[in-house]
Scaffold this motif. Structure first.
Motif, short mmCIF file in Angstrom:
data_model
loop_
_atom_site.label_atom_id
_atom_site.label_comp_id
_atom_site.label_asym_id
_atom_site.label_seq_id
_atom_site.Cartn_x
_atom_site.Cartn_y
_atom_site.Cartn_z
N ALA A 4 0.26 -14.64 40.56
CA ALA A 4 0.88 -13.85 39.49
C ALA A 4 1.73 -14.73 38.57
CB ALA A 4 1.74 -12.74 40.09
N ALA A 5 2.48 -15.67 39.14
CA ALA A 5 3.34 -16.54 38.34
C ALA A 5 2.53 -17.36 37.36
CB ALA A 5 4.16 -17.44 39.25
N VAL A 6 1.40 -17.91 37.81
CA VAL A 6 0.57 -18.74 36.93
C VAL A 6 -0.14 -17.88 35.88
CG1 VAL A 6 -1.44 -20.27 36.84
CG2 VAL A 6 0.25 -20.53 38.67
N ALA A 7 -0.73 -16.76 36.31
CA ALA A 7 -1.45 -15.91 35.36
C ALA A 7 -0.52 -15.34 34.30
CB ALA A 7 -2.15 -14.78 36.11
N CYS A 8 0.65 -14.85 34.73
CA CYS A 8 1.61 -14.29 33.77
C CYS A 8 2.20 -15.36 32.86
CB CYS A 8 2.73 -13.57 34.52
SG CYS A 8 2.17 -12.15 35.49
N GLY A 9 2.39 -16.56 33.40
CA GLY A 9 2.93 -17.65 32.59
C GLY A 9 1.93 -18.23 31.62
N THR B 75 2.73 -4.90 35.56
CA THR B 75 3.61 -4.56 36.68
C THR B 75 3.94 -5.78 37.53
OG1 THR B 75 2.78 -2.29 36.79
CG2 THR B 75 3.87 -3.15 38.76
N ASP B 76 2.90 -6.55 37.85
CA ASP B 76 3.13 -7.75 38.67
C ASP B 76 3.90 -8.81 37.90
OD1 ASP B 76 1.77 -6.46 40.63
OD2 ASP B 76 0.23 -7.99 40.93
N CYS B 77 3.67 -8.90 36.57
CA CYS B 77 4.42 -9.88 35.77
C CYS B 77 5.91 -9.54 35.75
CB CYS B 77 3.88 -9.93 34.34
SG CYS B 77 2.25 -10.71 34.18
N VAL B 78 6.22 -8.26 35.60
CA VAL B 78 7.62 -7.83 35.63
C VAL B 78 8.24 -8.18 36.97
CG1 VAL B 78 9.16 -5.83 35.63
CG2 VAL B 78 7.34 -6.01 33.91
N SER B 79 7.49 -7.96 38.03
CA SER B 79 7.99 -8.23 39.38
C SER B 79 8.25 -9.72 39.59
CB SER B 79 7.00 -7.72 40.42
OG SER B 79 7.43 -8.05 41.73
N VAL B 80 7.28 -10.54 39.24
CA VAL B 80 7.44 -11.98 39.50
C VAL B 80 8.50 -12.59 38.61
CG1 VAL B 80 5.65 -12.84 37.90
CG2 VAL B 80 6.13 -14.09 40.01
N SER C 80 11.08 -10.97 37.41
CA SER C 80 12.37 -10.46 37.90
C SER C 80 12.86 -11.31 39.06
CB SER C 80 12.24 -9.00 38.33
OG SER C 80 11.94 -8.18 37.23
N LYS C 81 11.95 -11.68 39.95
CA LYS C 81 12.34 -12.53 41.07
C LYS C 81 12.84 -13.88 40.58
CE LYS C 81 9.16 -10.48 44.45
NZ LYS C 81 7.97 -10.72 45.30
N MET C 82 12.15 -14.42 39.59
CA MET C 82 12.54 -15.73 39.05
C MET C 82 13.93 -15.66 38.43
SD MET C 82 8.91 -16.80 37.29
CE MET C 82 9.65 -18.13 36.37
N PHE C 83 14.17 -14.60 37.64
CA PHE C 83 15.43 -14.53 36.89
C PHE C 83 16.58 -13.96 37.72
CE2 PHE C 83 12.38 -13.89 33.13
CZ PHE C 83 12.27 -15.26 32.94
N ASN C 84 16.27 -12.99 38.56
CA ASN C 84 17.34 -12.29 39.28
C ASN C 84 17.65 -12.88 40.64
OD1 ASN C 84 17.48 -10.49 37.14
ND2 ASN C 84 16.00 -9.08 38.07
N GLU C 85 16.67 -13.57 41.24
CA GLU C 85 16.89 -14.12 42.57
C GLU C 85 17.04 -15.64 42.55
OE1 GLU C 85 13.91 -12.70 45.25
OE2 GLU C 85 14.07 -10.62 44.54
#
Length: 435
Positions: free
Chosen positions: A3-8, A92-97, A99-104
């Motif tokens: 997801a990180a690679v595809a969304c990026g 949905t998965d892009c928002v999730s991944v 969010s983890k990058m920015f919030n965690e």
């Protein structure tokens, strides 16, 4: 990871200048909708459309071109096929991944500033001194978000005194190319510009370049920060012309050296209080983090009818001191330091041309120190000198226009040994000069 690679990689692409082995295209997008955040990267991967330069079939000789496809296929393409079938799942998965990058991954104490907006009008250019004239090899003026709001868009240079170049001067010295448009979310209008040969003369100089943008209401655009104008630094410039800064091969020893000519802004003439130096990277350090001891430059001459003077550095053997890429700096008596380091990239000595045989001040041939001159007497010629304009003095080929021990000619044949004079002396155009 998928997801990180595809969304990026749903926006943007790979630039040829940074990755010439991956793409031959100036900017190869990751998908056909490179400026839109969508699931196109997944759809094209599923359908076998090979737009993404990093999602190509595996090539063991160039694995970088399949870095994305190997990640996408790590679960048997299940995730990418799901993204291709549903853009909602992809978002949905892009928002999730993200969010983890920015919030965690980012500490909770971190506060993000407001989005950075490009300047509406800006300039970028690379200025150099070559063969005694100023040149702009790469220049562009950019308008952001102003499409349809302006009437005329010109690029105007100003001379040393801050006076705009006339229309005739601009026509003779300037090439401004046709307007082009980039689309990266918002339209960016660009005018590229370069100087024509022979460049801008040091007699007039160039102090700045400005965008003159006349708006539809007749007003001229002006920003509070002055971002539509860029100043030209001429406190110190390395002249990269072949007759000025060049590779010199000793005709006796075959040692490879480098001659460096530096132009310094000094409207009151030569000042002994100015310290001009060349500093360089150690060529044996691939990290380019080690530097050799700075080399003090010697005053060579003034530039008639201009506020500039020349300094020079001659390195007789670049391998002896591991002389790599180099830059120049001047420290004024006031403590002010100015540098010419090609905007932090440094000048590459391997990119220099060979010195022009027989040239005079500023000379590509060495202006020998006493030690260098005496060392040259170790080997002697019995035939004609291999370089045009040189003379055979006491069995040694020398440039009598710059040789400190045979200045103006061979000793006994009209020449002088400048080393017999007191003080800091050199041979300039065949004349002994005390600095």
């Amino acid at each position: 990871m998928i997801a990180a690679v595809a969304c990026g990689h749903t926006i943007g692409g790979v630039h040829r200048v940074n990755n010439p082995t991956i793409t031959s295209t100036t900017n190869q997008g990751f998908d056909l909708t490179r400026t839109t955040f969508d699931n196109g990267v997944a759809v094209e991967y599923r359908d076998g459309v090979l737009t993404n330069p990093l999602a190509q079939p595996y090539n063991p000789n160039l694995p970088a071109t399949s870095s994305d496809s190997r990640i996408f296929g790590s679960d048997g393409n299940v995730t990418l096929n799901r993204y291709a079938a549903s853009q909602d799942d992809f978002f949905t998965d892009c928002v999730s991944v993200f969010s983890k990058m920015f919030n965690e991954a980012v500490p909770s104490s971190t506060t993000l500033t407001a989005a950075i907006e490009p300047y509406p009008v800006s300039l970028n250019m690379v200025v150099s001194l070559r063969a005694g004239a100023f040149h702009i090899q790469i220049g562009n003026a950019r308008l952001y978000g102003l499409e349809g709001q302006w009437a005329t868009f010109d690029v105007v240079p100003f001379d040393r005194d801050g006076i705009a170049f006339s229309s005739a001067q601009i026509t003779a010295l300037w090439t401004v190319r046709a307007l082009r448009t980039l689309s990266n979310g918002a339209n960016i209008q660009v005018r590229d510009f370069v100087t024509k040969s022979p460049g801008v003369s040091a007699l007039t100089g160039i102090s700045s370049v400005s965008v003159k943008l006349v708006m539809n209401d007749g007003s001229t655009y002006s920003s509070a920060g002055g971002h539509e104008r860029v100043s030209v630094e001429d406190s110190i410039n390395i002249d990269t012309g072949a007759a000025y800064t060049c590779i010199y091969t000793d005709p006796v020893t075959s040692a490879v050296g480098v001659n460096i000519t530096i132009q310094v802004y000094s409207p009151l003439g030569y000042s002994a209080a100015d310290k001009v130096e060349v500093y360089y990277e150690d060529s044996t350090d691939s990290t380019r983090l080690t530097y050799g001891a700075p080399i003090k430059a010697s005053y060579r001459s003034s530039r008639p009818d201009t506020p500039y003077v020349y300094y020079g550095v001659f390195v007789p053997d670049i391998t002896a001191i591991n002389f790599g890429n180099f830059a120049a700096r001047i420290t004024r008596s006031t403590g002010v330091v100015s540098i010419d380091n090609r905007r932090g990239i440094f000048f590459k000595q391997e990119a220099l041309n060979d010195c022009v045989a027989g040239a005079t001040v500023p000379t590509p041939a060495p202006q020998p120190t006493v030690d260098l001159g005496r060392r040259a007497h170790g080997r002697r010629f019995t035939g004609h000198c291999p370089l045009k304009g040189w003379s055979r003095c006491q069995g040694v080929c020398v440039n009598t226009q710059s040789n400190i021990e045979s200045c103006g000619g061979c000793i006994g044949m009209g020449g002088l040994d400048c080393t017999t004079l007191e003080g800091d002396v050199s041979c300039l155009m065949g004349v002994c000069v005390r600095h």
